[in-house]
Design a protein around this motif. Structure first.
Motif, PDB file in Angstrom:
ATOM      1  N   GLY A   1       0.797  -1.083   0.027  1.00 11.88           N
ATOM      2  CA  GLY A   1       0.045  -0.094  -0.039  1.00 11.88           C
ATOM      3  C   GLY A   1       0.841   1.392   0.067  1.00 11.88           C
ATOM      4  O   GLY A   1       0.122   2.497  -0.041  1.00 11.88           O
ATOM      5  N   PHE A   2       2.092   1.217   0.029  1.00  9.43           N
ATOM      6  CA  PHE A   2       2.808   2.354  -0.201  1.00  9.43           C
ATOM      7  C   PHE A   2       2.836   3.152  -1.537  1.00  9.43           C
ATOM      8  O   PHE A   2       2.769   2.392  -2.519  1.00  9.43           O
ATOM      9  N   ASP A   3       2.839   4.360  -1.438  1.00  5.47           N
ATOM     10  CA  ASP A   3       2.650   5.500  -2.587  1.00  5.47           C
ATOM     11  C   ASP A   3       3.862   6.070  -3.058  1.00  5.47           C
ATOM     12  O   ASP A   3       4.216   6.522  -3.981  1.00  5.47           O
ATOM     13  N   VAL A   4       4.637   6.504  -1.723  1.00  2.00           N
ATOM     14  CA  VAL A   4       6.048   6.997  -2.038  1.00  2.00           C
ATOM     15  C   VAL A   4       7.016   6.263  -1.431  1.00  2.00           C
ATOM     16  O   VAL A   4       6.935   5.999  -0.271  1.00  2.00           O
ATOM     17  N   VAL A   5       8.242   6.017  -2.322  1.00  2.00           N
ATOM     18  CA  VAL A   5       9.340   5.188  -1.626  1.00  2.00           C
ATOM     19  C   VAL A   5      10.517   6.117  -1.802  1.00  2.00           C
ATOM     20  O   VAL A   5      10.740   6.628  -2.639  1.00  2.00           O
ATOM     21  N   ASN A   6      11.117   6.254  -0.635  1.00  2.00           N
ATOM     22  CA  ASN A   6      12.652   6.959  -0.487  1.00  2.00           C
ATOM     23  C   ASN A   6      13.587   6.217  -0.732  1.00  2.00           C
ATOM     24  O   ASN A   6      13.967   5.074  -0.391  1.00  2.00           O
ATOM     25  N   PHE A   7      14.815   6.784  -1.532  1.00  2.00           N
ATOM     26  CA  PHE A   7      16.169   6.101  -1.773  1.00  2.00           C
ATOM     27  C   PHE A   7      17.012   6.930  -1.365  1.00  2.00           C
ATOM     28  O   PHE A   7      18.403   6.507  -1.485  1.00  2.00           O
ATOM     29  N   ALA A   8      16.984   8.149  -0.743  1.00  2.00           N
ATOM     30  CA  ALA A   8      17.862   8.844  -0.433  1.00  2.00           C
ATOM     31  C   ALA A   8      18.286   8.486   1.225  1.00  2.00           C
ATOM     32  O   ALA A   8      17.941   8.849   2.036  1.00  2.00           O
TER      33      ALA A   8
ATOM     34  N   GLU B   1       1.829  14.162  -4.402  1.00  2.34           N
ATOM     35  CA  GLU B   1       0.608  13.285  -4.302  1.00  2.34           C
ATOM     36  C   GLU B   1      -0.464  14.129  -4.046  1.00  2.34           C
ATOM     37  O   GLU B   1      -0.605  15.106  -2.854  1.00  2.34           O
ATOM     38  N   GLU B   2      -1.690  13.956  -4.683  1.00  2.00           N
ATOM     39  CA  GLU B   2      -2.973  14.924  -4.651  1.00  2.00           C
ATOM     40  C   GLU B   2      -4.076  13.936  -3.926  1.00  2.00           C
ATOM     41  O   GLU B   2      -4.350  12.825  -4.211  1.00  2.00           O
ATOM     42  N   ARG B   3      -4.529  14.493  -2.933  1.00  2.00           N
ATOM     43  CA  ARG B   3      -5.727  13.948  -2.244  1.00  2.00           C
ATOM     44  C   ARG B   3      -6.944  14.926  -1.798  1.00  2.00           C
ATOM     45  O   ARG B   3      -6.271  15.824  -1.322  1.00  2.00           O
ATOM     46  N   GLU B   4      -8.171  14.625  -2.142  1.00  2.00           N
ATOM     47  CA  GLU B   4      -9.185  15.488  -1.565  1.00  2.00           C
ATOM     48  C   GLU B   4      -9.030  16.851  -1.989  1.00  2.00           C
ATOM     49  O   GLU B   4      -9.356  17.933  -1.699  1.00  2.00           O
ATOM     50  N   GLY B   5      -8.312  17.063  -3.578  1.00  2.00           N
ATOM     51  CA  GLY B   5      -8.154  18.220  -3.792  1.00  2.00           C
ATOM     52  C   GLY B   5      -6.887  19.175  -3.415  1.00  2.00           C
ATOM     53  O   GLY B   5      -6.514  20.471  -3.874  1.00  2.00           O
ATOM     54  N   PHE B   6      -5.965  18.565  -2.518  1.00  2.00           N
ATOM     55  CA  PHE B   6      -5.021  19.111  -1.941  1.00  2.00           C
ATOM     56  C   PHE B   6      -3.626  18.371  -2.460  1.00  2.00           C
ATOM     57  O   PHE B   6      -3.668  17.245  -2.671  1.00  2.00           O
ATOM     58  N   ARG B   7      -2.701  19.165  -2.524  1.00  2.00           N
ATOM     59  CA  ARG B   7      -1.483  18.779  -2.956  1.00  2.00           C
ATOM     60  C   ARG B   7      -0.304  18.583  -1.921  1.00  2.00           C
ATOM     61  O   ARG B   7      -0.164  19.520  -1.175  1.00  2.00           O
ATOM     62  N   PHE B   8       0.262  17.224  -1.868  1.00  2.00           N
ATOM     63  CA  PHE B   8       1.253  17.275  -0.821  1.00  2.00           C
ATOM     64  C   PHE B   8       2.683  16.681  -1.502  1.00  2.00           C
ATOM     65  O   PHE B   8       2.737  15.987  -2.248  1.00  2.00           O
ATOM     66  N   ALA B   9       3.583  17.543  -0.971  1.00  2.00           N
ATOM     67  CA  ALA B   9       4.971  17.458  -1.786  1.00  2.00           C
ATOM     68  C   ALA B   9       5.732  16.674  -0.797  1.00  2.00           C
ATOM     69  O   ALA B   9       5.494  16.929   0.343  1.00  2.00           O
ATOM     70  N   PHE B  10       6.669  15.864  -1.462  1.00  4.93           N
ATOM     71  CA  PHE B  10       7.551  15.024  -0.446  1.00  4.93           C
ATOM     72  C   PHE B  10       8.868  15.298  -0.725  1.00  4.93           C
ATOM     73  O   PHE B  10       9.213  15.329  -2.200  1.00  4.93           O
ATOM     74  N   LEU B  11      10.063  15.886   0.084  1.00  4.93           N
ATOM     75  CA  LEU B  11      11.216  15.822  -0.491  1.00  4.93           C
ATOM     76  C   LEU B  11      12.049  15.048   0.652  1.00  4.93           C
ATOM     77  O   LEU B  11      11.866  14.933   1.760  1.00  4.93           O
TER      78      LEU B  11
ATOM     79  N   ALA C   1       8.830  23.588  -3.794  1.00  7.20           N
ATOM     80  CA  ALA C   1       7.643  22.748  -3.431  1.00  7.20           C
ATOM     81  C   ALA C   1       6.444  23.664  -3.008  1.00  7.20           C
ATOM     82  O   ALA C   1       5.197  23.293  -3.384  1.00  7.20           O
ATOM     83  N   LYS C   2       6.488  24.665  -2.089  1.00 13.91           N
ATOM     84  CA  LYS C   2       5.509  25.537  -1.710  1.00 13.91           C
ATOM     85  C   LYS C   2       4.573  26.146  -2.810  1.00 13.91           C
ATOM     86  O   LYS C   2       3.524  26.466  -2.664  1.00 13.91           O
ATOM     87  N   ALA C   3       5.272  26.477  -3.838  1.00 10.46           N
ATOM     88  CA  ALA C   3       4.789  26.973  -5.087  1.00 10.46           C
ATOM     89  C   ALA C   3       3.939  26.123  -5.862  1.00 10.46           C
ATOM     90  O   ALA C   3       2.927  26.522  -6.589  1.00 10.46           O
ATOM     91  N   GLN C   4       4.165  24.875  -5.488  1.00 12.24           N
ATOM     92  CA  GLN C   4       3.544  23.777  -6.370  1.00 12.24           C
ATOM     93  C   GLN C   4       2.496  22.969  -5.272  1.00 12.24           C
ATOM     94  O   GLN C   4       1.673  22.578  -5.821  1.00 12.24           O
ATOM     95  N   ALA C   5       2.620  23.078  -4.194  1.00  7.75           N
ATOM     96  CA  ALA C   5       1.978  22.038  -3.093  1.00  7.75           C
ATOM     97  C   ALA C   5       1.202  23.107  -2.074  1.00  7.75           C
ATOM     98  O   ALA C   5       1.738  24.044  -1.740  1.00  7.75           O
ATOM     99  N   ASP C   6       0.307  22.353  -1.210  1.00  6.60           N
ATOM    100  CA  ASP C   6      -0.308  22.950  -0.312  1.00  6.60           C
ATOM    101  C   ASP C   6       0.252  22.501   1.255  1.00  6.60           C
ATOM    102  O   ASP C   6       0.073  23.086   2.112  1.00  6.60           O
ATOM    103  N   PHE C   7       0.967  21.365   1.034  1.00  2.00           N
ATOM    104  CA  PHE C   7       1.680  20.909   2.217  1.00  2.00           C
ATOM    105  C   PHE C   7       2.833  20.352   1.721  1.00  2.00           C
ATOM    106  O   PHE C   7       3.335  19.404   0.880  1.00  2.00           O
ATOM    107  N   VAL C   8       3.845  20.604   2.753  1.00  2.00           N
ATOM    108  CA  VAL C   8       5.307  19.919   2.500  1.00  2.00           C
ATOM    109  C   VAL C   8       5.935  19.302   3.479  1.00  2.00           C
ATOM    110  O   VAL C   8       5.931  19.528   4.472  1.00  2.00           O
ATOM    111  N   ILE C   9       6.090  17.933   2.946  1.00  3.60           N
ATOM    112  CA  ILE C   9       6.766  16.996   4.147  1.00  3.60           C
ATOM    113  C   ILE C   9       8.245  16.727   3.596  1.00  3.60           C
ATOM    114  O   ILE C   9       8.541  16.300   2.374  1.00  3.60           O
ATOM    115  N   VAL C  10       9.272  16.789   4.527  1.00  2.00           N
ATOM    116  CA  VAL C  10      10.548  16.548   4.358  1.00  2.00           C
ATOM    117  C   VAL C  10      10.881  15.251   5.079  1.00  2.00           C
ATOM    118  O   VAL C  10      10.726  15.362   6.231  1.00  2.00           O
TER     119      VAL C  10
END
Length: 404
Positions: free
Chosen positions: A148-155, A199-209, A241-250
């Protein structure tokens, strides 16, 4: 009705008696009917126009914006030692890692967005290998996707274990995958300087770095290939990321191995990251769990920092390394109003990494589901560890106080 008809008849009799001829009387009657009909029709038309005008003037009532909740789940380091790959190997030579996650799959897939750190390269040109130079087949990430994972980190510090070509090969496997996005490695310099995983959910955009402190001394000759911790670059990425998304996760790969508390470098990076605009900070690498704390930014925002979720799965042998965690973050808001988004709840979910005699039956269990019978079967009991449920409960309560 009869009385009405009689009265009407009397009226016409009197009318005809007053008029010299019946012909004139009939003419007057027709004239009265015509005039009366005209005024009646005018009245009805005016009434109709009035109703239509009133209807046109009624305000259009838009449905009220509805509250929404989005759940983000994050897991720690998917550290696939060679013993795990051997246990996953099938008779036909393929590798099936899916059983590892069967007891947490429902929780993972139930989240709106699920994130995990894949601690090893998945270089298809090399066979599986363990410490100190890790590699796993691509089916390892297939199992994460199935869970069920949507985003996988390799850093992370092991991404260069099969060299720059191994990073490139790992990237090629997942870069254009239809159901999962990867963070932390890139195909070229242009992508490193432009791509934001969203990733977009419920009309909101979540950025992952995602970023790592290093690569175990193996030089990253092409600096764009792996996202290293560089605060100037990170601040620039967060701005984009903030220019493209509503919520930023680092997410950071950082800290001291086997330490249950963050070091000063972690807390400094967390503060700078929050001040730069991040909304949530996740962490891993120490192989043990570390606290969840809030950072207050210069502009007064509160940003949660999950310093370390420990191992998600591993074959390590120290007692504390076999207790990991997932974390569920509930983000609340009002549809169509990005400024309304805020973290309304954080829940830590302690996990036990289980394996048995012969390095078999690798499984992840929620600590709440783990039994004394399973604890007795854990191979690590004979390798220097003590798998004690009550100890793990106490440790989780200490580290995640207020978040269980």
């Amino acid at each position: 009705m009869q009385q009405f008809q009689s009265s009407l008849s009397d009226f016409f009799d009197k009318l005809f008696s007053l008029v010299p001829s019946q012909k004139i009387a009939r003419g007057l009657l027709l004239l009265c009917c015509f005039v009366g009909g005209y005024f009646i029709s005018m009245g009805i038309g005016a009434l109709r126009d009035g109703v239509g005008q009133a209807a046109d003037e009624l305000p259009i009532v838009e449905p009220a914006p509805q509250p929404v909740e989005i759940t983000i789940l994050a897991a720690g380091d998917n550290l696939l030692h060679d013993t795990i790959s051997k246990a996953a190997k099938q008779a036909d030579g393929t590798y099936d890692y899916k059983p590892i996650y069967q007891f947490v799959k429902e929780r993972i897939s139930g989240a709106d967005i699920a994130f995990v750190n894949q601690e090893t390269p998945t270089n298809p040109n090399r066979g599986p290998s363990g410490y100190p130079s890790f590699n796993a087949p691509p089916s390892a990430v297939d199992a994460l996707i199935d869970a069920g994972f949507d985003v996988v980190n390799f850093a992370n510090n092991h991404i260069m274990d099969t060299g720059a070509k191994g990073v490139a090969a790992t990237y090629e496997v997942w870069a254009n995958h239809p159901t999962v996005q990867i963070t932390g490695i890139f195909g070229d310099e242009e992508e490193r300087n432009s791509k934001i995983v969203i990733e977009e959910r419920e009309g909101f955009r979540f950025a992952f770095l995602s970023y790592t402190y290093g690569t175990n001394g193996i030089p990253v000759k092409q600096p764009w290939q792996v996202a290293l911790i560089d605060m100037d670059a990170i601040k620039s990425d967060i701005t984009r990321a903030k220019a493209q998304a509503d919520f930023v996760i680092v997410n950071y790969h950082w800290g001291d191995e086997y330490h249950l508390s963050p070091n000063s470098n972690q807390t400094s990076i967390a503060q700078q990251t929050a001040d730069a605009g991040a909304d949530l900070i996740l962490g891993g690498h120490p192989h043990v769990i570390q606290p969840i704390e809030n950072v207050t930014t210069a502009d007064g925002r509160t940003v949660p920092v999950v310093y370390s979720l420990g191992n998600f799965i591993s074959s390590q042998k120290k007692t504390d390394t076999l207790l990991g965690a997932m974390v569920e973050i509930t983000i609340s808001g009002v549809e169509g109003q990005p400024e309304s988004l805020s973290i309304s709840n954080i829940k830590a979910l302690p996990l036990v990494q289980h394996y048995e005699k012969g390095y078999r039956n690798y499984r992840i269990y929620l600590l709440s589901d783990y039994t004394p019978e399973l604890a007795k079967k854990h191979l690590a009991n004979g390798l220097g560890a003590k798998i004690d449920i009550s100890y793990y409960q106490s440790l989780a309560e200490k580290i995640f106080a207020g978040y269980l």
